[in-house]
Scaffold this motif. Structure first.
Motif, mmCIF file in Angstrom:
data_model
loop_
_atom_site.group_PDB
_atom_site.id
_atom_site.type_symbol
_atom_site.label_atom_id
_atom_site.label_comp_id
_atom_site.label_asym_id
_atom_site.label_seq_id
_atom_site.Cartn_x
_atom_site.Cartn_y
_atom_site.Cartn_z
ATOM 1 N N GLU A 188 0.812 -1.212 0.000
ATOM 2 C CA GLU A 188 0.000 0.000 0.000
ATOM 3 C C GLU A 188 0.851 1.271 0.000
ATOM 4 O OE1 GLU A 188 -3.138 0.051 2.871
ATOM 5 O OE2 GLU A 188 -3.926 -1.861 2.208
ATOM 6 N N ASN A 189 2.138 1.152 -0.312
ATOM 7 C CA ASN A 189 2.994 2.330 -0.431
ATOM 8 C C ASN A 189 2.709 3.036 -1.746
ATOM 9 O OD1 ASN A 189 4.240 1.783 1.963
ATOM 10 N ND2 ASN A 189 6.110 0.981 1.051
ATOM 11 N N LEU A 190 2.904 4.346 -1.736
ATOM 12 C CA LEU A 190 2.774 5.141 -2.947
ATOM 13 C C LEU A 190 4.093 5.843 -3.220
ATOM 14 C CD1 LEU A 190 -0.654 6.979 -2.509
ATOM 15 C CD2 LEU A 190 -0.188 4.886 -3.755
ATOM 16 N N GLN A 191 4.408 5.990 -4.486
ATOM 17 C CA GLN A 191 5.523 6.815 -4.921
ATOM 18 C C GLN A 191 4.954 7.828 -5.895
ATOM 19 O OE1 GLN A 191 8.574 4.490 -6.780
ATOM 20 N NE2 GLN A 191 8.724 3.053 -5.082
ATOM 21 N N LEU A 192 5.466 9.038 -5.847
ATOM 22 C CA LEU A 192 5.040 10.077 -6.776
ATOM 23 C C LEU A 192 6.204 10.420 -7.684
ATOM 24 C CD1 LEU A 192 3.065 12.531 -4.463
ATOM 25 C CD2 LEU A 192 2.221 10.580 -5.766
ATOM 26 N N TRP A 193 5.916 10.549 -8.968
ATOM 27 C CA TRP A 193 6.928 10.856 -9.969
ATOM 28 C C TRP A 193 6.402 11.945 -10.880
ATOM 29 C CZ3 TRP A 193 11.652 8.371 -9.921
ATOM 30 C CH2 TRP A 193 11.748 7.281 -9.044
ATOM 31 N N HIS A 194 7.237 12.896 -11.209
ATOM 32 C CA HIS A 194 6.916 13.955 -12.165
ATOM 33 C C HIS A 194 7.487 13.516 -13.510
ATOM 34 C CE1 HIS A 194 7.684 17.787 -14.281
ATOM 35 N NE2 HIS A 194 6.582 18.187 -13.682
ATOM 36 N N ILE A 195 6.658 13.472 -14.535
ATOM 37 C CA ILE A 195 7.093 13.080 -15.875
ATOM 38 C C ILE A 195 6.857 14.250 -16.816
ATOM 39 C CG2 ILE A 195 6.792 11.485 -17.793
ATOM 40 C CD1 ILE A 195 5.727 9.433 -15.801
ATOM 41 N N THR A 196 7.914 14.657 -17.511
ATOM 42 C CA THR A 196 7.799 15.746 -18.475
ATOM 43 C C THR A 196 7.260 15.217 -19.798
ATOM 44 O OG1 THR A 196 9.988 15.451 -19.460
ATOM 45 C CG2 THR A 196 9.853 16.841 -17.465
ATOM 46 N N VAL A 197 6.961 16.128 -20.687
ATOM 47 C CA VAL A 197 6.628 15.735 -22.049
ATOM 48 C C VAL A 197 7.933 15.438 -22.788
ATOM 49 C CG1 VAL A 197 4.478 17.032 -22.170
ATOM 50 C CG2 VAL A 197 6.609 18.123 -22.847
ATOM 51 N N PRO A 198 7.891 14.575 -23.797
ATOM 52 C CA PRO A 198 9.092 14.380 -24.622
ATOM 53 C C PRO A 198 9.478 15.711 -25.269
ATOM 54 C CG PRO A 198 7.460 12.684 -25.069
ATOM 55 C CD PRO A 198 6.788 13.711 -24.214
ATOM 56 N N SER A 199 10.770 15.973 -25.317
ATOM 57 C CA SER A 199 11.218 17.259 -25.846
ATOM 58 C C SER A 199 12.617 17.153 -26.434
ATOM 59 C CB SER A 199 11.232 18.289 -24.708
ATOM 60 O OG SER A 199 11.833 19.490 -25.123
ATOM 61 N N PRO A 200 12.896 17.906 -27.481
ATOM 62 C CA PRO A 200 14.238 17.902 -28.060
ATOM 63 C C PRO A 200 15.286 18.520 -27.132
ATOM 64 C CG PRO A 200 12.863 19.506 -29.187
ATOM 65 C CD PRO A 200 11.975 18.755 -28.238
ATOM 66 N N ILE A 201 14.868 19.158 -26.044
ATOM 67 C CA ILE A 201 15.855 19.720 -25.114
ATOM 68 C C ILE A 201 16.563 18.642 -24.305
ATOM 69 C CG2 ILE A 201 14.627 21.916 -24.938
ATOM 70 C CD1 ILE A 201 13.861 21.054 -22.049
ATOM 71 N N PHE A 202 15.964 17.450 -24.220
ATOM 72 C CA PHE A 202 16.588 16.345 -23.497
ATOM 73 C C PHE A 202 17.469 15.540 -24.440
ATOM 74 C CE2 PHE A 202 12.510 16.842 -21.136
ATOM 75 C CZ PHE A 202 13.063 17.340 -19.962
ATOM 76 N N THR A 203 18.553 15.016 -23.904
ATOM 77 C CA THR A 203 19.416 14.134 -24.677
ATOM 78 C C THR A 203 18.598 12.930 -25.132
ATOM 79 O OG1 THR A 203 21.318 14.787 -23.365
ATOM 80 C CG2 THR A 203 21.502 12.718 -24.585
ATOM 81 N N ARG A 204 18.673 12.620 -26.410
ATOM 82 C CA ARG A 204 17.915 11.476 -26.941
ATOM 83 C C ARG A 204 18.602 10.196 -26.487
ATOM 84 N NH1 ARG A 204 16.695 8.386 -31.876
ATOM 85 N NH2 ARG A 204 14.430 8.435 -32.143
ATOM 86 N N VAL A 205 17.880 9.392 -25.741
ATOM 87 C CA VAL A 205 18.407 8.132 -25.240
ATOM 88 C C VAL A 205 17.762 6.973 -25.983
ATOM 89 C CG1 VAL A 205 18.933 9.078 -22.946
ATOM 90 C CG2 VAL A 205 16.698 8.030 -23.365
ATOM 91 N N GLU A 206 18.349 5.807 -25.847
ATOM 92 C CA GLU A 206 17.769 4.607 -26.456
ATOM 93 C C GLU A 206 16.408 4.333 -25.822
ATOM 94 O OE1 GLU A 206 18.899 2.666 -29.004
ATOM 95 O OE2 GLU A 206 20.351 4.294 -29.220
ATOM 96 N N PRO A 207 15.479 3.758 -26.581
ATOM 97 C CA PRO A 207 14.166 3.442 -26.010
ATOM 98 C C PRO A 207 14.282 2.404 -24.891
ATOM 99 C CG PRO A 207 14.171 3.086 -28.400
ATOM 100 C CD PRO A 207 15.572 3.405 -27.992
ATOM 101 N N THR A 208 13.325 2.449 -23.998
ATOM 102 C CA THR A 208 13.280 1.447 -22.939
ATOM 103 C C THR A 208 13.123 0.068 -23.561
ATOM 104 O OG1 THR A 208 10.886 1.768 -22.725
ATOM 105 C CG2 THR A 208 12.296 2.997 -21.193
ATOM 106 N N THR A 209 13.557 -0.919 -22.843
ATOM 107 C CA THR A 209 13.452 -2.295 -23.291
ATOM 108 C C THR A 209 11.975 -2.683 -23.401
ATOM 109 O OG1 THR A 209 15.455 -2.759 -22.042
ATOM 110 C CG2 THR A 209 14.163 -4.655 -22.756
ATOM 111 N N PRO A 210 11.571 -3.326 -24.499
ATOM 112 C CA PRO A 210 10.173 -3.756 -24.601
ATOM 113 C C PRO A 210 9.801 -4.634 -23.400
ATOM 114 C CG PRO A 210 11.285 -4.031 -26.701
ATOM 115 C CD PRO A 210 12.350 -3.674 -25.687
ATOM 116 N N GLY A 211 8.664 -4.346 -22.818
ATOM 117 C CA GLY A 211 8.206 -5.116 -21.668
ATOM 118 C C GLY A 211 8.732 -4.634 -20.331
ATOM 119 N N MET A 212 9.575 -3.591 -20.316
ATOM 120 C CA MET A 212 10.098 -3.067 -19.052
ATOM 121 C C MET A 212 8.941 -2.605 -18.173
ATOM 122 S SD MET A 212 12.511 0.276 -18.358
ATOM 123 C CE MET A 212 14.134 -0.436 -18.523
#
Length: 146
Positions: free
Chosen positions: A71-95
């Motif tokens: 019953e624990n909660l974690q809060l995360w802030h997620i931005t929109v995708p943007s060209p200002i961020f370094t382009r990283v490899e996509p997450t592994t399928p099924g992660m």
């Protein structure tokens, strides 16, 4: 979130959190703003599925990650995708979303990208209790009457 069939312990706890002025000030210091969409997820859900829900909003979201067993909660802030961020490899399928949230715990902001995004986004945790490592509202400095 006023629909009775959608009232879960997690939604009730977030409603209480967002109703507390002290908690709102704390959340604001981590990027939360009034009216920000809230996306609820379980730790074992796929990143691609959750980011599909995030994409629908077209703006930053507050991710509420819940664990039914603790019953624990974690809060995360997620931005929109943007060209200002370094382009990283996509997450592994099924992660799983929990894996994304914990893969770089020493890093404050984690860039990530899912395969169907052209740009990376960023995710960072919003601690629920700045004085301990516990991540549930019952142990936080914010009032919880559950």
């Amino acid at each position: 979130m006023n629909t009775p069939e959608l009232q879960t312990p997690a939604t009730q706890r977030i409603q209480e959190l967002l109703g507390c002025p002290e908690a709102r000030r704390h959340l604001s210091s981590y990027g939360w703003i009034e009216g920000m969409p809230v996306v609820f997820a379980h730790a074992a859900e796929r990143v691609e599925d959750i980011m599909g829900l995030v994409s629908v909003h077209g703006r930053a979201v507050l991710l509420v990650l819940s664990d039914d067993q603790t019953e624990n909660l974690q809060l995360w802030h997620i931005t929109v995708p943007s060209p200002i961020f370094t382009r990283v490899e996509p997450t592994t399928p099924g992660m799983m979303i929990q894996e994304l949230c914990t893969r770089h715990p020493e890093s404050r902001i984690i860039p990530f990208r899912v395969a169907y995004w052209s740009h990376s986004a960023a995710i960072h945790e919003i601690p629920l209790d700045p004085y301990t490592d516990r991540n549930d509202l019952r142990g936080s400095v914010f009032p919880y009457h559950g």
